[in-house]
Structure formats: structure tokens, C-alpha cells
Design a protein around this motif. Structure first.
Motif, PDB file in Angstrom:
ATOM      1  N   CYS A 144       0.854  -1.184   0.000  1.00 31.25           N
ATOM      2  CA  CYS A 144       0.000   0.000   0.000  1.00 31.25           C
ATOM      3  C   CYS A 144       0.893   1.237   0.000  1.00 31.25           C
ATOM      4  O   CYS A 144       1.909   1.258   0.695  1.00 31.25           O
ATOM      5  N   ILE A 145       0.476   2.237  -0.760  1.00 29.33           N
ATOM      6  CA  ILE A 145       1.323   3.436  -0.873  1.00 29.33           C
ATOM      7  C   ILE A 145       1.494   4.164   0.449  1.00 29.33           C
ATOM      8  O   ILE A 145       2.426   4.938   0.602  1.00 29.33           O
ATOM      9  N   ALA A 146       0.612   3.892   1.401  1.00 31.42           N
ATOM     10  CA  ALA A 146       0.756   4.574   2.693  1.00 31.42           C
ATOM     11  C   ALA A 146       1.846   3.925   3.557  1.00 31.42           C
ATOM     12  O   ALA A 146       2.186   4.442   4.609  1.00 31.42           O
ATOM     13  N   TYR A 147       2.362   2.806   3.098  1.00 31.23           N
ATOM     14  CA  TYR A 147       3.398   2.088   3.858  1.00 31.23           C
ATOM     15  C   TYR A 147       4.628   1.880   2.967  1.00 31.23           C
ATOM     16  O   TYR A 147       4.918   0.768   2.530  1.00 31.23           O
ATOM     17  N   PRO A 148       5.351   2.968   2.690  1.00 33.79           N
ATOM     18  CA  PRO A 148       6.445   2.897   1.715  1.00 33.79           C
ATOM     19  C   PRO A 148       7.537   1.906   2.078  1.00 33.79           C
ATOM     20  O   PRO A 148       8.071   1.231   1.204  1.00 33.79           O
ATOM     21  N   GLU A 149       7.861   1.814   3.357  1.00 34.76           N
ATOM     22  CA  GLU A 149       8.957   0.911   3.718  1.00 34.76           C
ATOM     23  C   GLU A 149       8.560  -0.542   3.474  1.00 34.76           C
ATOM     24  O   GLU A 149       9.357  -1.344   2.989  1.00 34.76           O
ATOM     25  N   ASP A 150       7.329  -0.857   3.799  1.00 27.75           N
ATOM     26  CA  ASP A 150       6.814  -2.212   3.574  1.00 27.75           C
ATOM     27  C   ASP A 150       6.815  -2.518   2.074  1.00 27.75           C
ATOM     28  O   ASP A 150       7.253  -3.588   1.641  1.00 27.75           O
ATOM     29  N   LEU A 151       6.370  -1.553   1.308  1.00 31.69           N
ATOM     30  CA  LEU A 151       6.324  -1.709  -0.153  1.00 31.69           C
ATOM     31  C   LEU A 151       7.725  -1.939  -0.717  1.00 31.69           C
ATOM     32  O   LEU A 151       7.961  -2.854  -1.522  1.00 31.69           O
ATOM     33  N   ILE A 152       8.652  -1.113  -0.282  1.00 34.15           N
ATOM     34  CA  ILE A 152      10.018  -1.216  -0.811  1.00 34.15           C
ATOM     35  C   ILE A 152      10.673  -2.522  -0.369  1.00 34.15           C
ATOM     36  O   ILE A 152      11.313  -3.212  -1.163  1.00 34.15           O
ATOM     37  N   ARG A 153      10.432  -2.894   0.876  1.00 34.27           N
ATOM     38  CA  ARG A 153      11.010  -4.143   1.368  1.00 34.27           C
ATOM     39  C   ARG A 153      10.491  -5.333   0.559  1.00 34.27           C
ATOM     40  O   ARG A 153      11.243  -6.227   0.170  1.00 34.27           O
TER      41      ARG A 153
END
Lengths: 294, 384, 581
Positions: free
Chosen positions: A178-187
Motif C-alpha cells: 500500500c502506498i501509505a506504507y512505503p517501507e513495507d512496499l520497498i522491502r
């Protein structure tokens, strides 16, 4: 708490996304994880407009615009070509909308996933055909308004469970983001990048005009989708190992739905039905997470 | 090396010898044995290629568009329904100026289901921007595939090589299979003009506004016009090297002919036999085999047919509401010419019905015996 | 590459649509109808601090482990962080927005932590160029020290005159060392002296020192405090064993031998009463506090009252002394009456009213009055106006006599250390303006913290200081999605039996780990702390990170005005304006 993301940018300003659109942010963040050795395949979608018309591109890696239903098989073709040329370094990415993934492109995606073709497929899900002006897709949630599910004929069926479909293809990796969780997305993208085979990322990107929210609310609403468990953040390895990557707060779905004009018609009964459905899906997910952890 | 092989196997040899790097195909009768043969070549290492076993013809075409764009020589084969399913992507391939080669085994479209030969499938793709080459025998099939890559990679347009269902695809003939080294000499490795890779961070096929769209289409037409000359010289070069050339059209015994029959595909072979016999009877009838349908080699055709009083065109296809498609093309070729021939348009052999020597002879006689066709569409072999 | 690409004709065009230009020619800034801008605002703690300390900034430095820098940030406004970190009533915490989320931030503990880390450090707050003008300061309490420090920083020659043998005023004489150890005070006074401030002790104005002696100074700041204890005005106040609270504390703090013991009644509900009772306990006495109203009305700081109760000291509410009774000239009993609360008085508290026929007596060995203090104004020369027992001053701390300024308890009814420090700073600014012939009145509004907070010397001294909007950030204006819930980290205290043995400091400071944890709880309301959410979430790549002093910049050529940067700023450090069209 500070959000740490890589500073390298592979995208430029001047792109054509609507104000507050979640999709270019999603792509921008994804590219930070993917890096410059990436080829992106983009089927008909908002993104095919956003990146700019000939002779321009707002993206600093090569992109190929392909026909609506061909994201996955086009990615297969690029991959096959790179492989036969001995290029194993370049990451091939398909970036499709929910229409191109859940609906018209599902056959090609299923085919590629079954073959376990080696690319990352990112579905930028804004839950309707937004590029054509808000028509329902099979990703449109239960009881949501769209121009083809107007008041009086609201969508009576739940959103297609794309993650389950992909998990059942037994692909090495599938994850929601989700775009609201950038670190999760990138990881997750970094993790996907380090694997081979078909990797699927289901990325929620709110659409301010389509969801009937203000342009400054897209992150907030995206965050609420996760916090209310409407869109849990999790990953699945090899179709079996389910793992939650974020523990949502116990917030009722009303907090999420009431932000959005597309749900403004909801009755109390509708709200309750959605909550029950979300709780049901959540419990099912938890069961899978427990089962998979063993 | 001479071998007795089917048309489909000739296709596979042509593809293998052309050093194709990516194959993507979906099986359909009567193309299936091509897919099988190529799978075997890839599996056994005869070909150094990736074979994407796609789930549909649409994906087959989409994936080789992508693989070709990424710089690998790419191929697919299909037939009938499969080709129709690909239709959208044919535009994409041609508009993307991708030097793809595809084999289409001519087969009728349903309903009802019909697996036998007819040209309707490929001719329906007339306006997609593909070069179309129709073959008469298995040797020509193999040779044309090799030529097709060379043409495609010169003019940057895709080429469809067409052969008749069963009459070629499943019929074995003696075929000379050229040596790999010779083919390599004739057809150098593909060096794409605009290879897609991270060293060239460009966008391919982005939205094209009215500002430029028309110019790109103009360029496609110019490439088609250029193709006529390119194809001829490729064919000549091929003939020089391998001793076999085909021409874009082939006039057969047209000198002093009163009428000329126009054919394509395997009907040509049967027609040759009929015509030889008629000449023995003193009937002066010529034959014009049209191999290249797109671009339509109008000047070559005019050169042969100019001064011929009557032309009979055998169409194994029909454009509903107008007639045989080759006949239309011949008529339009001459429409601005003085002393243009009278064109008799015959519809024959639809859905795989046998085009027998007798049927061909009947068509010739209708052409000879009438000053003008009684009807725009002349049906031969239709059950009364 | 930027720029539009024009193809003149088909021969210029590539074979098919292949794009090699970027989109930078497309100035999407023209789409915008609202304009985000970086605008720091006033944090409520900062606005609430009478000393004007830039609280979130020093706390932000603690998070980064930059303790010395944090110390200097406090000392920019307040030279006594070690003192305030112990004795301040911390109004900053009362307004902390964290209260609406979980628990208020332990700002006071963090201030002390920073000061304690700096015990071995020398002050490095920058000093302005030296000037020849001399300034006299009378009184070395918090107000006088604050004024001396700031005036010295502004380059003046400063002399502080202190009546007592040691400097510090109320800090030394009024506050017991279990709350404020003397070495802490000594250290911070020494830090002030390091700026060239000369302190002359045993120099009492009206005694050895006359007003005439001060005429050679360009300006005089009076800050002699309020150290005359109010009388109980009951019979028996002259008996032996009836003393004033402040006198007792002063004797204790001066190291005099104090003889007090047995049952000791302490009259009053303010900090002095509480301090006295706890001091008595430590001297071996058995104190009881008698207060005429209830706990809710007690002016003593809540923490001090709690500490007192913890130590087992009885507080008897709604009790008023009526007569001190003695035998042989010595106190033996205290007669009291029970009270009830009536109408509100002018202070907003309910007035205590004696209940008829409720008299009772308690046996006592001493009675200590701690019902308030007043300034001694007997030394004032002619021409200095006094109103209601305090020196009358204007916004610029000016008395009615030119060149004479006043502040602290002698001029104000806000009698806290933090207020005194603020008043001293105000006087320093006013003195500087007076010497440099600048109009202080026109300056004041511009150098406030927020709309009506304390004055900020940082704002006064630095023309280029990063400006903050006056708007005080409310909780609703924060985006708390980015904050974790977390408990407040408290200072540990000595166990009661240990602490009452002598005057050792009760409270231990935060551990470094505790301080870091606590500091990281700060919302940094209204102040950009470089969390980069604006950069992270900008869909249009229009937040530029610069290397300069202003770290973030909005690229208005491309910003579409979606407002995400504003919405996702956790701390309301961005504002929106309507786009001018």
C-alpha cells in the motif's frame, strides 16, 4: 518515526497523473527498490497516460506500452528475449491496473504464473476502470458506487480475491502493499527482486476522483484501508507460507468507508455487512498465517 | 539435404535455420505439428531458443512482439481462429515496426467448426500492416520463411507466411533443406535498430496524438511500397545462393494466352496441370500465381495482365457482400488503366472443399466462353 | 534533456513512437489552485514557557544524542536549565499535545537531563561584540541572573549586587537542597559569570550600597524579590517558636544551626509551606501543614504536595489558625478553627469561611507561617511608582524612573522561577533597546513566542532566525498516524526512608536510555524535524531536499497542489495558501 526510503529517483516531475493520484507515487517508490536495471511493461491503464505521450517519458527506465490484456505475456516475451541474450541482471516488471489484472489480463497472467515466468507483476489497484472514468471492475468492492454500478444497481458481489488466485498458482512470492506504507512496499519489492519466477505485488493506490475523496486524502484513505483490515498487508511464499507484515489497528471499517464519496450512500445495514465480510476475510487470513507459519 | 517432409515440418526447418531465438505459440489444428516440431528442436538443442508455451494465440503474438522489441529474432505460427484472436496484436506488431515472422496455416473459421483450408483467416488480416506471402509447395514454405526474416528485418514490417491446411501442412513432399552455414550467410543475425534494454531508457509505443499518428502510418505505407523491391531482391539473392527463386508473382505460360487465370496457394499447382493439358488441346490459357498479397504487387501484375482481354480469378475466400478478395484486388489494380481486362471472379473450395482439375477447367471455360461475367460472383462447385 | 521535442516532418520521426524526451517541459504547477508552503508554527509548550525556551528543538537534539547542542538551545533563552529542570512548575507540560494521545511529555525531566549532561561543559552560547556601557543589577535571584546573563551576552559590562553573602536569591535561600542541590546552582551561576558578569555579594541596596552608587551605570535592573513573609496576624506571633517560613529556610540554606523539633505546625498551602514542612521533617521535627482551604486550592505544585504526603506529613485542610498560645514565652499550643468554602474570591478560588464554634487546639512546639511573601520596597528612592505592594513597570520592564528597570517577584505577582527568568530577559532586551535608542515597544510583538508567549531572545538577536508563525498548534492539527503510543518515562525518586534522612536530592534524573525514549515521544508540534514525509509521499516529485539551511523546498514548477505533503506532515509544519491567479 521516520520513514526511510532510498533517495534515488527513477522518475521525473511533469507526469500526467491527476492531483493526489496514488499510482505515480506507487511507481516512484517501487522504482526505488527496483533500480535502473529494470524494464517496465505497461498495458492500457492510467499509467499509460501518466508517464506521458510520445515522444516523452517521465520514467528513467525503459518502458513498453502494450495492449490491455497482455501485461503478463509481454513481460514473458521481454524476459525470454533477455534470457536468450544472457541478460539475467535486468528485472522485468509488469505494471498493470486492476482492470488489466483482475479482468482482461487475468488469462495472460494466469498463463505466465502457471509457467512461473520470471518477472515481477505489480497490480496497481484503484478498484475500478478509472482511466475510462470510473466503471466497475472485478476489483471494485462490495456496494461501491461506480458509473456502471450507480445507485439502485450497486455492486452486489465482493471484490475478486486476486491474492488467493495468485497463491493457488503456487508462485514463489505474492504480497499486498500500500502506498501509505512505503517501507513495507520497498522491502517487499526488494525481496521480490531477489527471487526468480513469477512474483506478484498487489498494490493499493487510491484514486481521488474515482473514490470521491479530496486529492490530499489518498494516503490517509490508503492507510485506513490497511488499518481497518479492508486491505491487510501480507505476503505469501510458494502459495502456502502466509505472513502478516503489518498488524493493523482495531479500527472499524466505517472510519475507512465514511471518508469516501463512493460509499456515501451506505446504509447502516450495508456498513454492517461490509464489516462482517472484512472480519470474515481477516479471520480466514489469520488462519492461513497460522497454518503457514508451521 | 533432401528430405520428404510435410509443410509444417518445412516450416519448423525454416525457423530453425533462421536462427530464431524466441518462439511463442499455441497449438491449433492444422498448425499443431509446427509447435510440436519446434518444441522438439528446442528441447533437443537443435535450436538455441526460448519457447514460451503460452495459453493463447493472443499472448503468443503479444509475447513475441515483446521479445522481438527486446532484440531477439522471434516467431509464431497459428491458424484460423487463432489468427483471428491475434488480430489486435497484428496491428501492434506492424505499428511497432517489428520484423516478426508468423506462419499461418490457412483454415476456415467457424461456425460450424471447420479445420480445412480456406484463405479467409489470413485475408481478414489484410489491413493490419503485415506483409503476406502465399506458398504453393513445401519447398517454397521453407525458403519463404528464411526470405521472410530478411525482408522483415530490412523494411521493419512483420511477415505472414501462408500455407494451405492439409494440402501443404500435412502433405509430405521432397524438400531440399539448406545447410545451416549457407543460411547464416544469407541471413545474418538480427541487429535491432531500437533494442529495448536498460541502456536505452526510452519509452516504446507511448500515446501518439493526431500530431504524429498520421506520419507514422505514412511511414508504414512507404515501407510497404519499399517492400516490393526489397522482396524481389531478397528472392533474387536467395535464388543466386540456393538456386531457387519464386518471384512476387509468377506468370505461367501467359505468352499469347487469350485468358489468364489468377491463383494463389495450392490451387496454383492443380491449375498448372489443367493449363498444360488445355494448351495441348490448343486452348491458350495462362496462369498467374500471386505469391505476395501484401503489399499487392500491382506493377508486376499489370505487366503480366496488361493486354490480356479476360482474366479469371480463383478465390478460396469470400468477402461477404462483395466477392472474392483476390478478384477485387485485381480489379482495383486496373481501375485507372485503359484497356483493362475483364475480370471473372470465381469463388471455389471454401471450407476445404477440393478444388479439382475439373472445377478449374470449368472456371477457365466460363472465362473463355463469355464476353463478360454473367454475375460479379461466379460460384464453382456449389451444390445446386 | 527537458524541453519540448518538435518533429518537422515524417522524415524526422523515428520508425515508430519511441520516446526519448522527459516530461519536464510539462509544468504541472499550472494545475495548482492551492499552494503548500513550509511554515513552522508555535508549539504549545514553547508558547507556555514563561522563559521562552525552544522546547521541541532542544528535545529534537536529545533524540539525535546532541546533548551539548540541546543545552545551548535552552541556554539561548534560559541560563538556568539545571535549576528549571528541577524546580520549574513546567506549564509547558500542561499544554503538551501528547496529553490528548497518551501522556504528556516529561519536558521538565528532559531539561534536567540535558543540564546534568552539561555539568562538565562550558557555555558556548554566542556573545555579541563587547560594548563599554555598564549595567547594574540588584539581586541575584533568577530574574537578576537571567537579566545579567542576557545583558552580558549582548556585550555589556554587568555587575550584580547581592545583599546576602552568597548569590542565587530565592534559588539558594528559599528552595531546599533536596529539590535543588547547591552545586547545580553554583555551576549555573558560574556559567553566567563566565560571560564576564561580576557578582558583588554582601552589597545590600539601602545598606552599604546606595542608589547614588548606581548612577554611574547606564541602566539599573532591580530584582530584589519578595522575601518578607506575611504575618499571620494572630495573637501570639511574638512567642518564641513562632517563625516565618522563609526566614527558616534561609537560615537552613545559609548553614546556620537551626533549632526546630517536636510537633511543628506549618501554616499555608503554597510551595514555601510545603518546603518548610519537608525541611522540618529532615531536621527531625514532626510537621503538620494546616491549610485553610482544600487540596484543590493549594497553590503549591502538585508534585510537591504529593511528595509531602508520601513522606508521611499530615496536611490538615480547611483549618485556620486563630491564636498561638504559649507558656513562659514559648509556643505550646495552636488554636484553630474549622473552615468551609464559600463564594469565589478575586483569585477564582473559593473563599474559606470559619465555621462558628468549631475552635480546637493542637499542642505544638513551633508554628511556622508560610502564607505568602511580599517584596521589601523600603530602599526604593523617590520617583519609583509602587502599586499594590509591587513596583509598577511597563511592558519594557521600565519603572517610572528613567534608566531604572525592575522585574521578578518585586514587580510581578507571577512568582515562579520561570516567570522570573522571563522577566529578567525582558528587562535585558529593554535595557539593550534603551542604550541603543531603539523603540522596544514596537519590537515586542515581533519577538514573542506565539501571539502572547514569552519573549524570545533568539528572535531578538537574530534577524535571520527561522521565523515561526504565531499560530499555536492544536492536537487536531497533527497527523498522529505517524506516532507510536508510548508511556511517559519518569524520573526515579529516592525511597522515603532514605530521602528524609537529610537534604540529599530526592529525584534522580532520567537515564540516557529513558531520556532518549522520552525525547522521541515529542510530537515536535509545528516544527519540521526532517521526518521527510512530505518528500516520501509527494506523487509529483516536487519536494526537493536541499543541502542548505532550508532543507526542504517545494518545486512550484511541478507541484500540483494535491496537499498530500500538508496532510501527511505529522506536525503541521506546512501550511496551505490559495494560489494567486
Amino acid at each position: 518515526m521516520k520513514i526511510h526510503i532510498p533517495k534515488d529517483e527513477y522518475m521525473d516531475s511533469g507526469h500526467l497523473a491527476c492531483s493526489g493520484c496514488g499510482s505515480p507515487l506507487g511507481l516512484r517508490l517501487a522504482l526505488k527498490a527496483l533500480g535502473e536495471k529494470t524494464i517496465i511493461v505497461i498495458p492500457a491503464s492510467c499509467m499509460s497516460i501518466i508517464v506521458g505521450p510520445f515522444p516523452y517519458s517521465a520514467i528513467r527506465v525503459p518502458i513498453v506500452h502494450v495492449a490491455f490484456e497482455t501485461a503478463a505475456c509481454s513481460a514473458s516475451g521481454v524476459r525470454a528475449s533477455l534470457d536468450i541474450q544472457g541478460d539475467e541482471e535486468t528485472t522485468v516488471v509488469a505494471w498493470a491496473g486492476d482492470g488489466g489484472t483482475f479482468d482482461i489480463g487475468l488469462q495472460a497472467l494466469s498463463g505466465a504464473a502457471e509457467r512461473n515466468d520470471d518477472f515481477i507483476y505489480i497490480c496497481s489497484d484503484n478498484e475500478a476502470y478509472m482511466n475510462t472514468g470510473v466503471q466497475r471492475s472485478s476489483a471494485t468492492p462490495y456496494l461501491a458506487w461506480t458509473t456502471t454500478t450507480p445507485i439502485g444497481s450497486l455492486k452486489e458481489r465482493p471484490k475478486k480475491d486476486m491474492m488467493a488466485i495468485m497463491a493457488d498458482h503456487d508462485i514463489p512470492y505474492a504480497a499486498t502493499a500500500c502506498i501509505a506504507y512505503p517501507e513495507d512496499l520497498i522491502r517487499k519489492l526488494e525481496k521480490a527482486k531477489g527471487m526468480k519466477g513469477t512474483r506478484f505485488i498487489h498494490l493499493l493506490c487510491p484514486c481521488p476522483p474515482g473514490w470521491r475523496i479530496a486529492s490530499n486524502e489518498s494516503i490517509k484513505v490508503a492507510r485506513l484501508a490497511v488499518e481497518t483490515k479492508v486491505f491487510p498487508l501480507y505476503e505469501i511464499e510458494h502459495g502456502e507460507m502466509y505472513r502478516l507484515t503489518y498488524q493493523p489497528k482495531e479500527i472499524p471499517v466505517e472510519a475507512y468507508l465514511s471518508q469516501q464519496g463512493r460509499f456515501s450512500h451506505l446504509t447502516k445495514g450495508g456498513m454492517t455487512a461490509i464489516q462482517e465480510n472484512v472480519d470474515h476475510q481477516w479471520n480466514r487470513l489469520l488462519e492461513k498465517c497460522e497454518g503457514g507459519a508451521n | 539435404m533432401k528430405r520428404v517432409i510435410s509443410g509444417n515440418k518445412a516450416v519448423a526447418y525454416g525457423v530453425m535455420l533462421s536462427q530464431v531465438r524466441v518462439v511463442s505459440a499455441y497449438p491449433i489444428t492444422p498448425q499443431t505439428t509446427i509447435v510440436e516440431e519446434l518444441s522438439r528442436f528446442c528441447a533437443e538443442g537443435e535450436m538455441e531458443a526460448k519457447f514460451i508455451k503460452v495459453e493463447s494465440e493472443h499472448s503468443a503474438m503479444a509475447s513475441i512482439i515483446a521479445s522481438c522489441l527486446t532484440g531477439s529474432r522471434s516467431f509464431t505460427a497459428t491458424s484460423s481462429q487463432g489468427l483471428a484472436l491475434m488480430h489486435e496484436m497484428l496491428h501492434w506488431a506492424a505499428g511497432g515496426r517489428l520484423p516478426l515472422v508468423m506462419v499461418n496455416v490457412n483454415r476456415a473459421l467457424g461456425p460450424g467448426w471447420n479445420i480445412w483450408t480456406e484463405q479467409g483467416d489470413s485475408l481478414s488480416q489484410r489491413d493490419t500492416g503485415w506483409i503476406q506471402l502465399y506458398c504453393e509447395d513445401n519447398q517454397e514454405v521453407l525458403d519463404t520463411i528464411i526470405q521472410a526474416f530478411k525482408i522483415a528485418e530490412t523494411v521493419y514490417l512483420p511477415v505472414m507466411v501462408v500455407l494451405d491446411a492439409f494440402f501443404l501442412s500435412h502433405t509430405s513432399e521432397v524438400v531440399e533443406i539448406p545447410h545451416r552455414e549457407e543460411v547464416d550467410q544469407f541471413l545474418p543475425p538480427f541487429e535491432p535498430k531500437y533494442p529495448l534494454n536498460p541502456r536505452n531508457p526510452q519509452a516504446y509505443f507511448g500515446m501518439c496524438s493526431p500530431d504524429y499518428y498520421m506520419e507514422f502510418r505514412y511511414k508504414m505505407q512507404r515501407a510497404m511500397e519499399e517492400t516490393v523491391g526489397v522482396a524481389k531482391s531478397v528472392d533474387e539473392e536467395f535464388g543466386h545462393q540456393f538456386g531457387r527463386a519464386y518471384g512476387l508473382v509468377e506468370p505461367y505460360r501467359c505468352e499469347d494466352a487469350e485468358v489468364v487465370m489468377v491463383t494463389s496457394g495450392t490451387v496454383t499447382s492443380t491449375s498448372r496441370v489443367v493449363i498444360d493439358r488445355l494448351w495441348e488441346d490448343g486452348i491458350k490459357v495462362g496462369l498467374l500465381k500471386v505469391k505476395m498479397f501484401r503489399p499487392f504487387p500491382m506493377e508486376d501484375i499489370k505487366r503480366v495482365l496488361k493486354g490480356v482481354e479476360k482474366v479469371g480469378v480463383i478465390d478460396r475466400n469470400i468477402s461477404f457482400g462483395h466477392g472474392g478478395i483476390f478478384a477485387q484486388e485485381i480489379r482495383s489494380t486496373f481501375c485507372n488503366e485503359n484497356g483493362r481486362p475483364t475480370v471473372f471472379g470465381f469463388i471455389m473450395g471454401l471450407g476445404g472443399r477440393d478444388v479439382t482439375p475439373e472445377a478449374i477447367e470449368e472456371a477457365i471455360h466460363v472465362t473463355l466462353d463469355n464476353a463478360r461475367p454473367k454475375e460479379e460472383i461466379l460460384w464453382i462447385g456449389l451444390k445446386g | 534533456m527537458a524541453g519540448k521535442i518538435i518533429f518537422k516532418g515524417e522524415s524526422d520521426l523515428p520508425l515508430f513512437p519511441i520516446s526519448s524526451g522527459d516530461m519536464c517541459w510539462n509544468r504541472t504547477g499550472t494545475w495548482r489552485y492551492i499552494r503548500p508552503k513550509y511554515e513552522d508554527k508555535t508549539p504549545p509548550c514553547n508558547a507556555a514557557c514563561p522563559a521562552g525556551v525552544d522546547i521541541p528543538v532542544f528535545i529534537g537534539l536529545v533524540v539525535e544524542g546532541k546533548y551539548e547542542e540541546a543545552w545551548n538551545i535552552i541556554r539561548e533563552e534560559n541560563p538556568l536549565p539545571g535549576v528549571c529542570g528541577r524546580v520549574c512548575f513546567h506549564p509547558c507540560e500542561s499544554l503538551c499535545n501528547r496529553a490528548h494521545y497518551d501522556e504528556v511529555l516529561a519536558i521538565n525531566a528532559l531539561e534536567r537531563f540535558v543540564a546534568d549532561r552539561a555539568l562538565d561543559l562550558e557555555s558556548r552560547v554566542p556573545i555579541r561584540e563587547a560594548r563599554k556601557e555598564r549595567v547594574a543589577i540588584v539581586g541575584s535571584g533568577p530574574s537578576g541572573l537571567s537579566c545579567a546573563y542576557h545583558v552580558a551576552r549582548m556585550g555589556y559590562q554587568v555587575t550584580v549586587f547581592e545583599a546576602l553573602p552568597q548569590p542565587g536569591g530565592i534559588l539558594r535561600m528559599g528552595i531546599p537542597s533536596y529539590r535543588l542541590p547547591k552545586d547545580i546552582l553554583d555551576k549555573e551561576i558560574a556559567d553566567i559569570q563566565a560571560y564576564g558578569v561580576e557578582i558583588k555579594t554582601n552589597a545590600r541596596l539601602g545598606g552599604d550600597l546606595s542608589f547614588g552608587d548606581l548612577e554611574e551605570y547606564e541602566a539599573v535592573f532591580l530584582a530584589t524579590g519578595a522575601h518578607i513573609s506575611r504575618k499571620l496576624n494572630t495573637p501570639g506571633e511574638d512567642l518564641e517558636g513562632a517563625v516565618s517560613g522563609l526566614d527558616l529556610l534561609r537560615d537552613i540554606n545559609l548553614g546556620k544551626k537551626v533549632r526546630i523539633g517536636g510537633r511543628v505546625a506549618v501554616i499555608g498551602g503554597g510551595n514555601t509551606a510545603v518546603d518548610v514542612a519537608r525541611a522540618v521533617l529532615r531536621l527531625g521535627g514532626n510537621p503538620i501543614i494546616l491549610y485553610r482551604r482544600s487540596r484543590d486550592e493549594m497553590p503549591a505544585f502538585d508534585e510537591e504536595v504529593s511528595g509531602t504526603l508520601e513522606e508521611g506529613i499530615e496536611i490538615r485542610y480547611l483549618t485556620g489558625p486563630t491564636e498561638i498560645i504559649g507558656q513562659k514565652g514559648r509556643v505550646t499550643k495552636l488554636e484553630c478553627t474549622e473552615m468551609e468554602l464559600g463564594e469565589e474570591d478575586e483569585t477564582g478560588r473559593r473563599r474559606p469561611v470559619p465555621i462558628p464554634d468549631s475552635h480546637f487546639t493542637i499542642p505544638v512546639d513551633a508554628v511556622i507561617a508560610a502564607i505568602g511573601e511580599e517584596p521589601d520596597l523600603t530602599f526604593l528612592p523617590e520617583g519609583i511608582r509602587v502599586e499594590g505592594k509591587i513596583v509598577s513597570t511597563d511592558n519594557g520592564a521600565r519603572t517610572s524612573r528613567k534608566g531604572i528597570f525592575a522585574g521578578g517577584d518585586m514587580a510581578h505577582l507571577y512568582r515562579t522561577v520561570a516567570h522570573a527568568i522571563g522577566f529578567g530577559k525582558r528587562a535585558a532586551i529593554s535595557i539593550d533597546c534603551s542604550i541603543r535608542k531603539k523603540n522596544v515597544d514596537s519590537l515586542l510583538q515581533g519577538i514573542r513566542v506565539g501571539e502572547d508567549g514569552a519573549l524570545s531572545i533568539a528572535k531578538y538577536l537574530s534577524e535571520v532566525a527561522r521565523r515561526r508563525a504565531d499560530h499555536v498548534v492544536a492536537f487536531e492539527e497533527l497527523n498522529v498516524a505517524y506516532f507510536e503510543h508510548g508511556e511517559r518515562n519518569e524520573r526515579t525518586k529516592l525511597a522515603v526512608p532514605e530521602r528524609v534522612r537529610d537534604f540529599r536530592e530526592i529525584s534522580a534524573g532520567l537515564t540516557e536510555q529513558g531520556a532518549l525514549k522520552e525525547a522521541s515521544r515529542c510530537f515536535s508540534c509545528g516544527l519540521c524535524n526532517e521526518c521527510e514525509n512530505c518528500y516520501v509521499f509527494c506523487p509529483d516529485l516536487s519536494v526537493i531536499i536541499d543541502s542548505g539551511a532550508v532543507k526542504y523546498r517545494i518545486n512550484y514548477d511541478y507541484c500540483k497542489g494535491c496537499g498530500i505533503c500538508i496532510a501527511e506532515c505529522p506536525r503541521n509544519a506546512l501550511s496551505v495558501e490559495k494560489e494567486a491567479r
